[in-house]
Write a protein that holds these residues in place. Structure first.
Motif, short mmCIF file in Angstrom:
data_model
loop_
_atom_site.label_atom_id
_atom_site.label_comp_id
_atom_site.label_asym_id
_atom_site.label_seq_id
_atom_site.Cartn_x
_atom_site.Cartn_y
_atom_site.Cartn_z
N ALA A 33 -1.53 14.49 -8.25
CA ALA A 33 -1.72 15.92 -7.98
C ALA A 33 -2.83 16.50 -8.85
N ILE A 86 -8.73 -2.06 2.58
CA ILE A 86 -7.92 -1.14 1.77
C ILE A 86 -6.65 -1.81 1.24
N PHE A 88 5.11 16.59 -1.98
CA PHE A 88 3.93 16.21 -1.18
C PHE A 88 4.26 15.18 -0.11
N GLN A 89 5.35 14.41 -0.35
CA GLN A 89 5.74 13.38 0.63
C GLN A 89 6.77 13.90 1.64
N HIS A 125 -9.51 10.47 10.75
CA HIS A 125 -10.87 11.02 10.73
C HIS A 125 -11.84 10.12 11.50
N PHE A 142 -2.83 6.28 -4.89
CA PHE A 142 -4.24 6.54 -4.65
C PHE A 142 -4.69 7.73 -5.48
N LEU A 143 -3.90 8.78 -5.46
CA LEU A 143 -4.33 10.05 -6.03
C LEU A 143 -3.14 10.82 -6.58
N HIS A 202 -4.85 8.51 6.90
CA HIS A 202 -5.61 9.76 6.96
C HIS A 202 -7.07 9.49 7.36
N VAL A 255 -13.92 6.66 -2.91
CA VAL A 255 -13.39 6.57 -1.54
C VAL A 255 -13.34 7.97 -0.91
N LEU A 256 -12.90 8.96 -1.68
CA LEU A 256 -12.88 10.32 -1.14
C LEU A 256 -14.28 10.77 -0.78
N TYR A 288 -10.89 6.15 -6.73
CA TYR A 288 -10.34 7.06 -5.71
C TYR A 288 -11.38 8.10 -5.33
N PHE A 331 0.35 12.29 -5.27
CA PHE A 331 -0.10 13.10 -4.14
C PHE A 331 -0.21 12.23 -2.90
N LEU A 332 -0.82 11.06 -3.06
CA LEU A 332 -1.20 10.25 -1.89
C LEU A 332 -1.14 8.78 -2.26
N SER A 333 -0.50 7.98 -1.40
CA SER A 333 -0.49 6.53 -1.59
C SER A 333 -1.69 5.92 -0.86
N ALA A 334 -1.96 4.67 -1.16
CA ALA A 334 -3.06 3.98 -0.48
C ALA A 334 -2.82 3.89 1.03
N GLU A 335 -1.55 3.70 1.40
CA GLU A 335 -1.24 3.61 2.83
C GLU A 335 -1.53 4.92 3.56
N ASP A 336 -1.10 6.02 2.93
CA ASP A 336 -1.33 7.33 3.55
C ASP A 336 -2.82 7.66 3.59
N LEU A 337 -3.53 7.25 2.55
CA LEU A 337 -4.98 7.46 2.53
C LEU A 337 -5.65 6.75 3.71
N THR A 347 1.22 1.86 -3.66
CA THR A 347 0.01 1.88 -4.48
C THR A 347 -0.47 3.32 -4.58
N THR A 406 0.82 -1.22 0.00
CA THR A 406 0.00 0.00 0.00
C THR A 406 0.85 1.27 0.00
N TYR A 447 1.29 16.51 1.79
CA TYR A 447 -0.03 16.05 1.34
C TYR A 447 -1.05 16.20 2.46
#
Lengths: 170, 170
Positions: free
Chosen positions: A16, B112, A120-121, B26, A13-14, B22, B138-139, B135, B13-19, A11, A8, A135
Motif C-alpha cells: 500500500a 511473470i 484491498f483484496q 489492459h 508485487f506492491l 490486470h 513493471v508499472l 515493481y 496491495f497487489l499480488s503478482a497474479e493480480d498484477l 508473491t 504468483t 485494489y
C-alpha cells in the motif's frame, strides 16, 4: 528455469505504501500537465468532440478521493455526499482547478494509510454500483488519470505546446 | 478512526497474479484500439507532430516483454539482444502488428510467473540503464501502454471513430 515453486497468488508485487508513492508521482505529473495548458484552452479546447481537459480533470477529482474514502470504511452510504465532489465549487479557472487537485492529493494521502489490511483484496461495490476487488478499483482511478492526462498531452501538442515529460514523477 | 495500527509498508496491495491479470486486461483493450484503426491511418496518421500509433505500439512491444524477461533473471546482458524487439521484423501492416502484440502477450504470460519472490522489491537496472525497484519498472511498462493507448484514442476520435470503451477489459 522452472516455474513450479513460484505461487504468483502469494508473491507480493506492491504494498500500500508503494502504491501511494507511485500514485503521488502520477499526481505530480498530472498537476504539471494542468499547469501547461493556457488558462482559456484548459476550459474550451477539444479534439474530435471530446471533453475539455478541465472536464476530464473534474471527473478525476469526482471519483478519486471520494472512492478512496469509501474504501476506508466500505460504507458507500456516506460517500454519496462526495460523489459529486465538484459540488464543493466546480473550478472555472486554472488556479481553482489546481486548488481542488491539491486538496484531493491531501485527502488521498490521509486516506490510503487508513485502509485496513486485507481490504484491498475484498470485493467491494464502489459508489454502490461498481463491483470489483478494492485494489482493482484503486488501479482504475490511477489508470483513468493516466488515460485522460495522455489525452490532454495530445491537446497540448496540437496547440504547439510540449507536454511535461512522462517519465518524470518528481 | 485511527491509523496507528496500519503499517502501509507491509499492507499487501497487489499480488503478482493480480498484477498479471490486470495487465492482460489492459493488453486486451490496447489490442482493440489497434484493431479500431483503419489499416493505413495506423501507420501514417498523427496529431501535432507526434508519432503514429503504430510507432507508439512498436515502442510498447520493444520494452514490455523484454523488460519482464530481464526481471526474471535480473541479467540484462541477455536482454540486450531483445532490446530492439522489432528486429524480429518490424510490422508494416495492422495484422503484422497484432501478431507481434499477441506473441508478446504470451511471452509476458510465461515470464511473470517465473519472477522469484522478493524480486519485485529489489532495485534493478533495467536494460542496464534505468534504476528503480522492479515493481516500479513493471508499472512503468503498463502506465506507458495506458498513456500511448489514450493518445491513440484521440487520434481515433479526430478520425471520427469511437474508441473501444476504456472500462471494458474483457
Amino acid at each position: 528455469m522452472t516455474t513450479e515453486n513460484i505461487n504468483t497468488e502469494t508473491t507480493a508485487f506492491l504494498s500500500a505504501e508503494d502504491l501511494l508513492n507511485h500514485w503521488q508521482g502520477h499526481r505530480r505529473l498530472t498537476r504539471r500537465v494542468i499547469e501547461a495548458f493556457p488558462d482559456d484552452k484548459l476550459f474550451i479546447y477539444s479534439i474530435g468532440g471530446m471533453r475539455t481537459f478541465a472536464d476530464m480533470v473534474m471527473e478525476l477529482i469526482d471519483i478519486s478521493a471520494p472512492g478512496v474514502a469509501g474504501i476506508v470504511t466500505n460504507d458507500w452510504g456516506n460517500v454519496t455526499a462526495f460523489s459529486n465532489h465538484s459540488a464543493d465549487g466546480k473550478a472555472s479557472t486554472k488556479s481553482e482547478l489546481l486548488a481542488l487537485w491539491d486538496k484531493e492529493t491531501e485527502e488521498i494521502n490521509r486516506a490510503i494509510p487508513m485502509i485496513p489490511e486485507g481490504r484491498f483484496q475484498e470485493t467491494i461495490l464502489a459508489f454502490g454500483q461498481y463491483e470489483g476487488e478494492a485494489y482493482s478499483t484503486v488501479l482504475y482511478f490511477i489508470d483513468n488519470e493516466i488515460h485522460h492526462r495522455a489525452q490532454g498531452t495530445v491537446y497540448l501538442r496540437s496547440l504547439g505546446i510540449e507536454p511535461p515529460a512522462f517519465w518524470n514523477r518528481d
